[in-house]
Design a protein around this motif. Structure first.
Motif, PDB file in Angstrom:
ATOM      1  N   LYS A 515     -50.477 -27.381  13.632  1.00 19.78           N
ATOM      2  CA  LYS A 515     -49.897 -26.539  12.581  1.00 19.78           C
ATOM      3  C   LYS A 515     -48.737 -27.281  11.903  1.00 19.78           C
ATOM      4  CE  LYS A 515     -47.128 -22.327  12.070  1.00 19.78           C
ATOM      5  NZ  LYS A 515     -47.405 -20.894  12.017  1.00 19.78           N
ATOM      6  N   PRO A 516     -48.820 -27.497  10.571  1.00 15.51           N
ATOM      7  CA  PRO A 516     -47.697 -28.134   9.885  1.00 15.51           C
ATOM      8  C   PRO A 516     -46.623 -27.093   9.562  1.00 15.51           C
ATOM      9  CG  PRO A 516     -49.562 -27.903   8.392  1.00 15.51           C
ATOM     10  CD  PRO A 516     -49.948 -27.210   9.667  1.00 15.51           C
ATOM     11  N   ILE A 517     -45.369 -27.433   9.797  1.00 12.90           N
ATOM     12  CA  ILE A 517     -44.296 -26.457   9.556  1.00 12.90           C
ATOM     13  C   ILE A 517     -43.202 -27.068   8.664  1.00 12.90           C
ATOM     14  CG2 ILE A 517     -44.607 -25.132  11.694  1.00 12.90           C
ATOM     15  CD1 ILE A 517     -42.179 -26.724  12.817  1.00 12.90           C
ATOM     16  N   MET A 518     -42.509 -26.171   7.969  1.00 14.39           N
ATOM     17  CA  MET A 518     -41.366 -26.621   7.163  1.00 14.39           C
ATOM     18  C   MET A 518     -40.138 -25.776   7.533  1.00 14.39           C
ATOM     19  SD  MET A 518     -40.908 -27.110   3.081  1.00 14.39           S
ATOM     20  CE  MET A 518     -41.297 -25.448   2.676  1.00 14.39           C
ATOM     21  N   ILE A 519     -39.049 -26.458   7.835  1.00 13.58           N
ATOM     22  CA  ILE A 519     -37.785 -25.773   8.160  1.00 13.58           C
ATOM     23  C   ILE A 519     -37.262 -25.126   6.867  1.00 13.58           C
ATOM     24  CG2 ILE A 519     -35.391 -26.165   8.958  1.00 13.58           C
ATOM     25  CD1 ILE A 519     -37.542 -26.595  11.156  1.00 13.58           C
ATOM     26  N   THR A 520     -36.753 -23.881   6.959  1.00 11.32           N
ATOM     27  CA  THR A 520     -36.318 -23.197   5.732  1.00 11.32           C
ATOM     28  C   THR A 520     -34.812 -22.901   5.689  1.00 11.32           C
ATOM     29  OG1 THR A 520     -36.947 -21.104   6.741  1.00 11.32           O
ATOM     30  CG2 THR A 520     -38.572 -22.129   5.292  1.00 11.32           C
ATOM     31  N   THR A 521     -34.078 -23.321   6.743  1.00 11.65           N
ATOM     32  CA  THR A 521     -32.609 -23.206   6.653  1.00 11.65           C
ATOM     33  C   THR A 521     -32.018 -24.502   7.227  1.00 11.65           C
ATOM     34  OG1 THR A 521     -32.512 -22.242   8.850  1.00 11.65           O
ATOM     35  CG2 THR A 521     -32.424 -20.688   7.021  1.00 11.65           C
ATOM     36  N   ASN A 522     -30.738 -24.718   6.956  1.00  7.86           N
ATOM     37  CA  ASN A 522     -30.086 -25.903   7.521  1.00  7.86           C
ATOM     38  C   ASN A 522     -29.571 -25.582   8.921  1.00  7.86           C
ATOM     39  OD1 ASN A 522     -30.455 -27.362   5.179  1.00  7.86           O
ATOM     40  ND2 ASN A 522     -28.510 -26.702   4.314  1.00  7.86           N
ATOM     41  N   ASP A 523     -29.844 -26.460   9.874  1.00  9.70           N
ATOM     42  CA  ASP A 523     -29.253 -26.321  11.200  1.00  9.70           C
ATOM     43  C   ASP A 523     -28.539 -27.636  11.494  1.00  9.70           C
ATOM     44  OD1 ASP A 523     -28.701 -26.350  13.938  1.00  9.70           O
ATOM     45  OD2 ASP A 523     -30.299 -24.914  14.359  1.00  9.70           O
ATOM     46  N   TYR A 524     -27.237 -27.628  11.213  1.00  5.51           N
ATOM     47  CA  TYR A 524     -26.475 -28.870  11.322  1.00  5.51           C
ATOM     48  C   TYR A 524     -26.383 -29.349  12.756  1.00  5.51           C
ATOM     49  CZ  TYR A 524     -25.379 -27.628   6.548  1.00  5.51           C
ATOM     50  OH  TYR A 524     -25.495 -27.307   5.228  1.00  5.51           O
ATOM     51  N   GLY A 525     -26.334 -28.389  13.695  1.00  4.34           N
ATOM     52  CA  GLY A 525     -26.248 -28.744  15.110  1.00  4.34           C
ATOM     53  C   GLY A 525     -27.487 -29.524  15.537  1.00  4.34           C
ATOM     54  N   LEU A 526     -28.640 -29.054  15.105  1.00  4.22           N
ATOM     55  CA  LEU A 526     -29.896 -29.713  15.496  1.00  4.22           C
ATOM     56  C   LEU A 526     -30.268 -30.849  14.553  1.00  4.22           C
ATOM     57  CD1 LEU A 526     -32.434 -26.895  16.499  1.00  4.22           C
ATOM     58  CD2 LEU A 526     -31.475 -28.665  17.959  1.00  4.22           C
ATOM     59  N   ASP A 527     -29.491 -31.012  13.478  1.00  2.00           N
ATOM     60  CA  ASP A 527     -29.771 -32.033  12.476  1.00  2.00           C
ATOM     61  C   ASP A 527     -31.146 -31.795  11.836  1.00  2.00           C
ATOM     62  OD1 ASP A 527     -29.118 -34.214  10.976  1.00  2.00           O
ATOM     63  OD2 ASP A 527     -29.849 -35.693  12.407  1.00  2.00           O
ATOM     64  N   ARG A 562     -36.453 -23.373  19.959  1.00  5.20           N
ATOM     65  CA  ARG A 562     -35.113 -23.816  19.542  1.00  5.20           C
ATOM     66  C   ARG A 562     -35.000 -23.990  18.028  1.00  5.20           C
ATOM     67  NH1 ARG A 562     -32.964 -29.026  21.843  1.00  5.20           N
ATOM     68  NH2 ARG A 562     -31.046 -28.253  20.942  1.00  5.20           N
ATOM     69  N   LEU A 563     -36.144 -23.950  17.342  1.00  7.81           N
ATOM     70  CA  LEU A 563     -36.124 -24.285  15.912  1.00  7.81           C
ATOM     71  C   LEU A 563     -35.393 -23.232  15.084  1.00  7.81           C
ATOM     72  CD1 LEU A 563     -39.816 -25.447  15.246  1.00  7.81           C
ATOM     73  CD2 LEU A 563     -37.784 -26.877  15.597  1.00  7.81           C
ATOM     74  N   PRO A 564     -34.724 -23.645  14.015  1.00  8.06           N
ATOM     75  CA  PRO A 564     -34.230 -22.648  13.057  1.00  8.06           C
ATOM     76  C   PRO A 564     -35.431 -22.059  12.304  1.00  8.06           C
ATOM     77  CG  PRO A 564     -33.831 -24.890  12.247  1.00  8.06           C
ATOM     78  CD  PRO A 564     -34.421 -25.023  13.626  1.00  8.06           C
ATOM     79  N   ALA A 565     -35.192 -21.165  11.344  1.00  6.32           N
ATOM     80  CA  ALA A 565     -36.312 -20.518  10.632  1.00  6.32           C
ATOM     81  C   ALA A 565     -37.248 -21.571  10.044  1.00  6.32           C
ATOM     82  CB  ALA A 565     -35.757 -19.644   9.520  1.00  6.32           C
TER      83      ALA A 565
END
Ligand SMILES: Nc1ncnc2c1ncn2[C@@H]1O[C@H](COP(=O)(O)OP(=O)(O)OP(=O)(O)O)[C@@H](O)[C@H]1O
Length: 641
Positions: A515-527, A562-565
């Motif tokens: 499944k290809p995914i795209m992060i939709t918010t910034n998570d600076y901690g996780l870079d 652990r992923l952001p949105a």
């Protein structure tokens, strides 16, 4: 330059504030297109503005209504990416009015006064500039102070950089000449006196070595990275010590592509340029956020005017994506001696947030030099005659025009040129007859054949799932992408992703192998940042993990929990693909064209994401309207010379 006059005025605390609408719902019923943020901003700013008018200059209800709607309109424009509201654009106009299909008025809108009255009213706002009002009137345009300050900062920085340009002495000139001819042995011997023969890559290097700010602009494959790598080699040859050179791009994907392109260019220069020089050029690019140092939950960065970055040369790629606030924050953090080189395609969509800095800095599509700079270039390159403009020289700017990727009769190159020239009918005909195109680059899918499009996408994405290993899966993933103009609706990202997900995961599993995914918010901690693309993949312990490709080609594994949105990304919006490329792009446009998003810049950006094949699914009227519409952004960044 601002025409604001600074006068300190005592606040008139007893001034009565008049709000034209008591609730957002009331405003929404009258003003088409207003959003809650526009209403509440106007509601919160109006009292500050009104109370700043002095007691002898009471502002009446009608004028307060004008001010309220000016703030609403200004914020609507900011949401659309403009940085200011030119008064001439709305004077004597009715805004936010809407009729239904039968001609009945559904939203009455608001009529603005004529320009004379609006300017007189706003001049009173401008006259109290020093009172730090949230509104600023400058050169006939209204700004929120925040954006006015960003813009002034960018203009001030660039003007100062341009003034640092000096003509080199005889010895320096000979040195530049020598370096340019060493780096361009093929065209260094041409000595042509006609502009048609100019090797603009050679000129771009010569034009940049004696300036602390330069822009190298050009379409896809015109050799921007190839040229800038030679430029970095030239700077390394000129420097006595090792230079600190940093490479940056606005997104992780764009940084990764820049790293790859620079590494490829360096490989190609082996044996041509001294290896000691090539070794001084970095091959790892980072994001602007990472360079500046994110402070979690803050808009400011670790590096700013009080904590300058330590570097001598900064290369910024994909500048069209950089918005005004980010540009201002970047400039703030640069040491005064730092040389800044910007690369980008000014024809692409401007940044998602406010500003159009690259397009503002590249107002025409041909070079225009001052006579002084043309003389300098004639001495350092093998060409004698350059386009000169007495009125509006842009010495910092060099255009690369010859695309090596889309050279000759290739359909993608021809199509992108027709689109950016606004040739709607010709471009439509070209895609229609794409099948006959010698290189089979173009292909048309009927808008009624949604099934056919989904089946094609299914076939391509199935190959990702069945790939033998992660590197192969990632390389197949960038082979193909469905690009949409919109997020919602029949031809939108959400529906196409849902339809493909049903085929790829018949048991409706939220997470599945491939499944290809795209992060939709910034998570600076996780870079991890908005727009980063990853793949869900089963590891050797039979566990589903999220993998992200790193700029050095390695893979980073994270537990999906652990992923952001994030969202599925079989289809994505054209906006989100800036800075990425795919072998085959299928562009899906909506069936009706009532969106202001549909512009030739959007279509051009989508087409030029395709390296080998481009398929279009659209009807003729939507295509024509989109190609005829152009992005327009109001901004005060124009004359920085
Ligand atoms: N003068 C040249 N001679 C030979 N090959 C070149 C030359 N200029 C560019 N190329 C090749 O053309 C291709 C595209 O060049 P490059 O990647 O520098 O373009 P670009 O403008 O940076 O593209 P993009 O906009 O896609 O990032 C590369 O393979 C590069 O090696």
């Amino acid at each position: 330059m601002t025409n604001a006059v600074d006068v300190v005025v005592e606040p008139n605390k007893s001034a009565q504030v008049y709000l034209p609408y008591s609730t957002f719902a009331e405003a929404q019923a009258k003003l088409f297109g207003i959003e809650a943020i526009d209403f509440f901003l106007a509601k919160s700013l109006l009292p500050t503005v009104v109370k700043r008018f002095d007691a002898n200059n009471v502002i009446n209800d009608a004028d307060q209504a004008q001010l309220f709607h000016l703030i609403v309109e200004l914020n609507r424009l900011l949401r659309a990416g403009h940085t200011c509201l030119p008064i001439s654009e709305i004077a004597s106009q009715c805004v936010c009015r809407k009729n239904d299909v039968f001609g009945n008025i559904t939203h009455q809108g608001f009529y603005f006064d004529n320009a004379e009255r609006l300017n007189a009213l706003l001049l009173q706002v401008a006259q109290i500039e020093q009172a730090k009002l949230p509104l600023v009137l400058s050169n006939g345009s209204l700004y929120l102070r925040r954006y006015y300050t960003f813009e002034q900062e960018v203009i001030g920085f660039l003007k100062a950089k341009n003034q640092q340009f000096t003509l080199p002495s005889g010895q320096e000139l000979a040195c530049y000449q020598n370096i340019v001819s060493t780096l361009f042995p093929e065209t260094a011997s041409e000595h042509s006196s006609t502009q048609a023969d100019i090797d603009w890559q050679q000129v771009a290097v010569a034009n940049a070595i004696n300036k602390t700010f330069t822009v190298i602009a050009g379409g896809p494959g015109t050799g921007k990275t190839y040229t800038v790598t030679k430029l970095l080699a030239a700077l390394a040859m000129l420097a006595d010590d090792n230079l600190i050179i940093k490479l940056v791009a606005p997104t992780g994907k764009a940084a990764q592509r820049l790293s790859e392109s620079i590494a490829n260019a360096l490989l190609g220069f082996k044996g041509i340029i001294d290896q000691n020089i090539l070794d001084k050029i970095p091959t790892t690019a980072q994001t602007l956020h990472r360079l500046l140092g994110v402070i979690p939950n803050q808009v400011n960065f670790k590096h700013d005017q009080h904590n300058l970055l330590k570097l001598d040369v900064l290369l910024v790629d994909e500048v069209s994506m950089v918005d005004l606030p980010m540009m201002a924050r970047l400039f703030r953090a640069l040491p005064p001696h730092c040389k800044i080189i910007m690369l980008g395609d000014a024809q692409q969509l401007p940044s998602v947030a406010a500003g159009s800095v690259l397009a503002d800095l590249t107002p025409s599509t041909t070079a225009k030099f001052s006579q002084q700079n043309a003389n300098y270039l004639a001495k350092t390159t093998s060409f004698q005659s350059f386009p000169v403009s007495k009125k509006e020289p842009l010495d910092y700017l060099t255009y690369l025009t010859f695309s090596r990727r889309f050279a000759g009769d290739g359909g993608i190159g021809q199509l992108s040129k027709l689109v950016i020239a606004g040739q709607s009918e010709q471009s439509w005909q070209l895609v229609q007859h794409g099948q006959l195109n010698v290189e089979h680059e173009l292909n048309f899918i009927s808008p009624d054949d949604q099934e056919g499009m989904l089946e094609l996408a299914y076939q391509r994405y199935s190959a990702v799932c069945t790939a033998e290993n992660l590197p192969q899966a990632f390389s197949l993933l960038v082979e193909f992408r469905v690009l949409c103009a919109m997020r919602v609706g029949e031809a939108g990202v959400e529906q196409i992703n849902a339809a493909l997900e049903q085929r790829m995961s018949p048991f409706n599993a939220r997470l599945y192998h491939g499944k290809p995914i795209m992060i939709t918010t910034n998570d600076y901690g996780l870079d991890l940042y908005n727009g980063d693309i990853g793949l869900i993949w089963r590891n050797e312990e039979d566990q589903l993990m999220a993998y992200f490709e790193q700029p050095d080609g390695s893979f980073r594994a994270l537990l999906p929990s652990r992923l952001p949105a994030f969202e599925t990304v079989y289809a994505m919006t054209i906006h989100k693909t800036q800075g990425s490329e795919f072998s085959h792009v299928v562009m899906v446009l909506p069936q009706t064209s009532d969106s202001q998003l549909l512009t030739r810049e959007l279509i051009y950006t989508g087409i030029t994401r395709a390296k080998k094949n481009f398929s279009l699914m659209s009807n003729r009227s939507v295509w024509n309207q989109a190609v005829e519409a152009q992005v327009k952004r109001f901004s005060g960044i124009k004359d920085i010379n």
